[in-house]
Design a protein around this motif. Structure first.
Motif, PDB file in Angstrom:
ATOM      1  N   ALA A 180      -6.914  14.603 -75.368  1.00  0.00           N
ATOM      2  CA  ALA A 180      -5.933  14.953 -74.339  1.00  0.00           C
ATOM      3  C   ALA A 180      -4.814  15.737 -75.008  1.00  0.00           C
ATOM      4  N   LEU A 182      -0.863  17.253 -74.297  1.00  0.00           N
ATOM      5  CA  LEU A 182       0.287  17.053 -73.421  1.00  0.00           C
ATOM      6  C   LEU A 182       1.294  18.192 -73.575  1.00  0.00           C
ATOM      7  N   GLU A 186       4.833  20.941 -66.126  1.00  0.00           N
ATOM      8  CA  GLU A 186       3.632  21.506 -65.519  1.00  0.00           C
ATOM      9  C   GLU A 186       3.581  23.009 -65.734  1.00  0.00           C
ATOM     10  N   ALA A 189       2.104  23.430 -69.150  1.00  0.00           N
ATOM     11  CA  ALA A 189       0.693  23.046 -69.097  1.00  0.00           C
ATOM     12  C   ALA A 189      -0.136  24.115 -68.393  1.00  0.00           C
ATOM     13  N   HIS A 202      -2.438  18.040 -69.852  1.00  0.00           N
ATOM     14  CA  HIS A 202      -1.628  17.214 -68.958  1.00  0.00           C
ATOM     15  C   HIS A 202      -0.143  17.516 -69.137  1.00  0.00           C
ATOM     16  N   PRO A 389       1.978   7.537 -67.315  1.00  0.00           N
ATOM     17  CA  PRO A 389       0.590   8.002 -67.522  1.00  0.00           C
ATOM     18  C   PRO A 389       0.071   7.848 -68.943  1.00  0.00           C
ATOM     19  N   LEU A 393      -3.976   7.651 -70.965  1.00  0.00           N
ATOM     20  CA  LEU A 393      -4.373   8.693 -71.900  1.00  0.00           C
ATOM     21  C   LEU A 393      -4.710   8.107 -73.270  1.00  0.00           C
TER      22      LEU A 393
END
Length: 402
Positions: A180, A182, A186, A189, A202, A389, A393
């Motif tokens: 994953a 990070l 957003e 990302a 993410h 979250p 993860l």
């Protein structure tokens, strides 16, 4: 849950600058999920001396620790990077001792996840990795260097362009092998997904310590002599950081002449260019013991960044302190708030000057913007909410199984 090995490019304590704020809250949150072992760098002896306080703050959940003072200078790192074809960002943080600590930690059989904070630390994660690998890039650093390359004078324009190209290739290869990846917003990302086409990307935003950054909290207040007369227009930040230097220089040159008040630049290590701005209407404070003292007195907090990546903690802190903020689009990017209600976003010098003047002549409007800013932070930006979250993860499906 198996142990976590946390890698960081700076010791994640105290949380007194942007990168340490996020790494500290990440580390503390992960320590609530499992035992955490830490490998990190320190800028100097004073920075490394924070380790006992970090141990006390985390408690028994903090296991083995490797901390070393980074001694490679930027010039030396740049020469090594040219010689070996790697990004300078990696050679600046390379360490055989840290690699050895990672190998020993993995050989113990206790580590279920390696959590690498900031792209430089991915070089210490073996490939293939025998544990789950979570990479927190925070920002897309290659895009930052690409932005530098567009405005820097020669030869730094070439240096930054090379770094952007090499670092992007490394970021992409790292994300391709991570379980994953990070980013702090957003927007960051989405930019990375768009440029790489990779999955497993993410967004986990920064939060704000709402008990600390609270206008009603207990903290030192400015003396009347420091407060002075007339409006205070405040900028906060690490003042040897190039985007901050550019922001205050631009504000002083292009915006301040069109507005009343005193421009206060508060933050550690002001670069010579910043110190040179000091004058009758500009105060350069250097390091301050408690930034809330200045935030509480500011009539308006300005964030005129023209180059920015990710989330600006300076904006979150000002909003949590119920200050009206006037920000550039770059400084606002990634913040979940409503422009015009929670803060003012202005996209050029004239609009920023107009926005500041409009707030200064309408104190009720300025108060309403500050109150809405605080409400937005309380509603959406507590750290526990932002970092929730992480558990899935680190150990997918663990909460559902429990």
């Amino acid at each position: 849950m198996d142990d976590i090995l946390f890698l960081a490019h700076r010791i994640p304590f105290p949380p007194d600058r942007g990168d340490k704020i996020r790494s500290w809250h990440m580390l503390k949150h992960l320590a609530g999920l499992a035992r955490v072992h830490l490998a990190c760098f320190a800028d100097d002896r004073a920075d490394a001396a924070h380790l006992p306080a970090l141990r006390e703050a985390i408690g028994a959940a903090l296991g083995d620790v490797h901390i070393e003072i980074r001694r490679t200078g930027k010039a030396s790192a740049g020469l090594k990077a040219i010689a070996n074809g790697r990004p300078a960002s990696l050679t600046l943080f390379d360490s055989a001792a840290l690699r050895s600590f990672v190998r020993r930690s993995l050989a113990s059989g206790r580590i279920g996840t390696i959590f690498a904070y900031s792209g430089q630390m991915a070089q210490f994660v073996p490939d293939p990795c025998p544990a789950r690998f979570v990479m927190d890039f925070v920002d897309m650093d290659s895009a930052k260097f690409a932005a530098y390359s567009k405005t820097a004078p020669l030869p730094m324009r070439w240096v930054h362009a090379r770094e952007a190209e090499r670092l992007f290739a490394f970021e992409r290869a790292t994300a391709a092998r991570a379980d994953a990846s990070l980013f702090v917003s957003e927007a960051e990302a989405a930019l990375f997904r768009d440029r790489t086409g990779l999955a497993g990307i993410h967004a986990i935003s920064n939060g704000i310590d709402l008990g600390v950054f609270d206008p009603g909290a207990s903290f030192p207040r400015l003396a009347e002599a420091d407060r002075g007369a007339g409006p205070i227009l405040l900028f906060t930040g690490q003042m040897d950081y190039a985007p901050n230097v550019d922001a205050v220089t631009w504000f002083a040159r292009e915006i301040l002449p069109a507005i009343p008040g005193r421009f206060v630049i508060a933050g550690r290590n002001p670069a010579p260019t910043v110190r040179a701005l000091a004058g009758p209407r500009i105060e350069v404070t250097g390091a301050v013991s408690d930034m809330r003292s200045w935030l509480a007195e500011a009539d308006i907090v300005v964030a005129p960044l023209r180059i920015a990546r990710g989330i600006q903690n300076k904006v979150l802190e000002a909003m949590a302190m119920a200050r009206p903020v006037v920000a550039s689009p770059a400084a606002f990017e990634g913040i979940e708030a409503e422009p015009g209600r929670d803060l003012i976003v202005a996209d050029d010098a004239q609009r920023m000057a107009d926005a500041i003047n409009n707030l200064l002549v309408a104190p009720a409007r300025a108060f309403a913007v500050g109150a809405a800013a605080r409400a937005a932070m309380v509603r959406d930006y507590g750290w526990d909410r932002r970092l929730a979250p992480l558990a899935d993860l680190i150990a997918p499906g663990a909460r559902a199984a429990a």
